[in-house]
Design a protein around this motif. Structure first.
Motif, short mmCIF file in Angstrom:
data_model
loop_
_atom_site.label_atom_id
_atom_site.label_comp_id
_atom_site.label_asym_id
_atom_site.label_seq_id
_atom_site.Cartn_x
_atom_site.Cartn_y
_atom_site.Cartn_z
N LEU A 1 78.93 23.85 50.21
CA LEU A 1 77.78 23.73 51.12
C LEU A 1 77.84 24.74 52.25
O LEU A 1 76.80 25.17 52.75
CB LEU A 1 77.72 22.32 51.69
N ASN A 2 79.03 25.13 52.66
CA ASN A 2 79.16 26.01 53.82
C ASN A 2 79.36 27.47 53.48
O ASN A 2 79.43 28.30 54.41
CB ASN A 2 80.31 25.51 54.70
N THR A 3 79.43 27.82 52.22
CA THR A 3 79.64 29.22 51.86
C THR A 3 78.66 29.73 50.80
O THR A 3 78.47 30.94 50.70
CB THR A 3 81.06 29.47 51.34
N TYR A 4 78.04 28.84 50.03
CA TYR A 4 77.15 29.25 48.96
C TYR A 4 75.70 29.16 49.40
O TYR A 4 75.36 28.42 50.32
CB TYR A 4 77.34 28.36 47.74
N CYS A 5 74.85 29.88 48.70
CA CYS A 5 73.41 29.67 48.83
C CYS A 5 73.07 28.40 48.05
O CYS A 5 73.35 28.31 46.85
CB CYS A 5 72.64 30.87 48.27
N MET A 6 72.47 27.44 48.72
CA MET A 6 72.07 26.18 48.08
C MET A 6 70.56 26.17 47.91
O MET A 6 69.82 26.53 48.84
CB MET A 6 72.50 24.99 48.94
N ALA A 7 70.10 25.73 46.75
CA ALA A 7 68.67 25.77 46.48
C ALA A 7 68.22 24.55 45.68
O ALA A 7 69.03 23.87 45.06
CB ALA A 7 68.32 27.04 45.71
N TRP A 8 66.93 24.33 45.74
CA TRP A 8 66.27 23.33 44.90
C TRP A 8 65.27 24.05 44.00
O TRP A 8 64.50 24.89 44.47
CB TRP A 8 65.54 22.29 45.74
N PHE A 9 65.31 23.69 42.73
CA PHE A 9 64.36 24.19 41.74
C PHE A 9 63.65 23.00 41.13
O PHE A 9 64.09 21.85 41.26
CB PHE A 9 65.11 24.95 40.64
N ARG A 10 62.57 23.28 40.43
CA ARG A 10 61.90 22.25 39.67
C ARG A 10 61.36 22.84 38.38
O ARG A 10 61.10 24.04 38.30
CB ARG A 10 60.77 21.61 40.48
N GLN A 11 61.21 21.97 37.42
CA GLN A 11 60.68 22.40 36.13
C GLN A 11 59.82 21.30 35.55
O GLN A 11 60.29 20.19 35.32
CB GLN A 11 61.80 22.76 35.16
N ALA A 12 58.55 21.64 35.34
CA ALA A 12 57.61 20.72 34.72
C ALA A 12 57.59 21.01 33.22
O ALA A 12 57.91 22.12 32.79
CB ALA A 12 56.23 20.90 35.32
N PRO A 13 57.20 20.03 32.40
CA PRO A 13 57.16 20.25 30.95
C PRO A 13 56.30 21.45 30.59
O PRO A 13 55.18 21.60 31.08
CB PRO A 13 56.55 18.95 30.42
N GLY A 14 56.84 22.33 29.76
CA GLY A 14 56.10 23.49 29.31
C GLY A 14 56.02 24.63 30.30
O GLY A 14 55.36 25.64 30.04
N LYS A 15 56.68 24.48 31.44
CA LYS A 15 56.64 25.52 32.47
C LYS A 15 58.03 26.06 32.75
O LYS A 15 59.04 25.42 32.44
CB LYS A 15 56.01 24.98 33.76
N GLU A 16 58.07 27.24 33.36
CA GLU A 16 59.35 27.84 33.72
C GLU A 16 59.94 27.13 34.95
O GLU A 16 59.21 26.52 35.74
CB GLU A 16 59.16 29.32 34.03
N ARG A 17 61.24 27.25 35.08
CA ARG A 17 61.90 26.70 36.25
C ARG A 17 61.49 27.50 37.49
O ARG A 17 61.50 28.72 37.48
CB ARG A 17 63.42 26.73 36.06
N GLU A 18 61.13 26.77 38.53
CA GLU A 18 60.54 27.38 39.72
C GLU A 18 61.41 27.11 40.95
O GLU A 18 61.80 25.96 41.19
CB GLU A 18 59.14 26.79 39.94
N GLY A 19 61.69 28.15 41.72
CA GLY A 19 62.41 27.98 42.97
C GLY A 19 61.53 27.29 44.00
O GLY A 19 60.40 27.73 44.23
N VAL A 20 62.04 26.25 44.63
CA VAL A 20 61.27 25.48 45.60
C VAL A 20 61.68 25.86 47.02
O VAL A 20 60.84 26.19 47.85
CB VAL A 20 61.48 23.97 45.38
N THR A 21 62.98 25.82 47.29
CA THR A 21 63.47 26.13 48.63
C THR A 21 64.95 26.42 48.57
O THR A 21 65.63 26.00 47.62
CB THR A 21 63.17 24.97 49.60
#
Length: 126
Positions: free
Chosen positions: A29-49
């Motif tokens: 948590l203190n050294t890496y880039c942490m992110a949230w992604f999402r993926q809906a059915p039939g769609k590519e994985r999308e970066g959220v934040t």
């Protein structure tokens, strides 16, 4: 070994809120880039934040800007995704990700991340 564990998904009506949690080690948590992604059915994985704590920098997709917030609780070794004003188009499986690169320079790109959680489903009904 890097282990990411998400929780907090569920079903909510449009306009509601949910908070997702991702548990990781303090070092990650203190050294890496942490992110949230999402993926809906039939769609590519999308970066959220994304959040890079050493620089105090955060990033969000235009589609969620002003509605979603990423935050970190170091005492609990958690990174959160607070989601407000949810819309049906936010329905997806949400993933926590960590990148060993010491920045979030390419944060929206899934290939930037080496470590992924198992995902948690978020369903928003109209």
């Amino acid at each position: 070994q890097v282990r990411l564990v998400e929780s907090g998904g569920g079903s909510v009506q449009a306009g509601g809120s949910l908070r997702l949690s991702c548990e990781a080690s303090a070092y990650i948590l203190n050294t890496y880039c942490m992110a949230w992604f999402r993926q809906a059915p039939g769609k590519e994985r999308e970066g959220v934040t994304a959040l890079y704590r050493p620089a105090g920098s955060s990033y969000s997709a235009d589609s969620v800007n002003g509605r979603f917030t990423i935050a970190q609780d170091n005492a609990k070794n958690l990174v959160y995704l607070q989601m407000n004003s949810l819309k049906p188009e936010d329905t997806a499986k949400y993933y926590c990700a960590a990148s060993a690169w010491r920045s979030c320079g390419r944060w929206p790109s899934p290939s930037y991340y080496s470590y992924w959680g198992q995902g948690t489903q978020v369903t928003v009904s109209s």
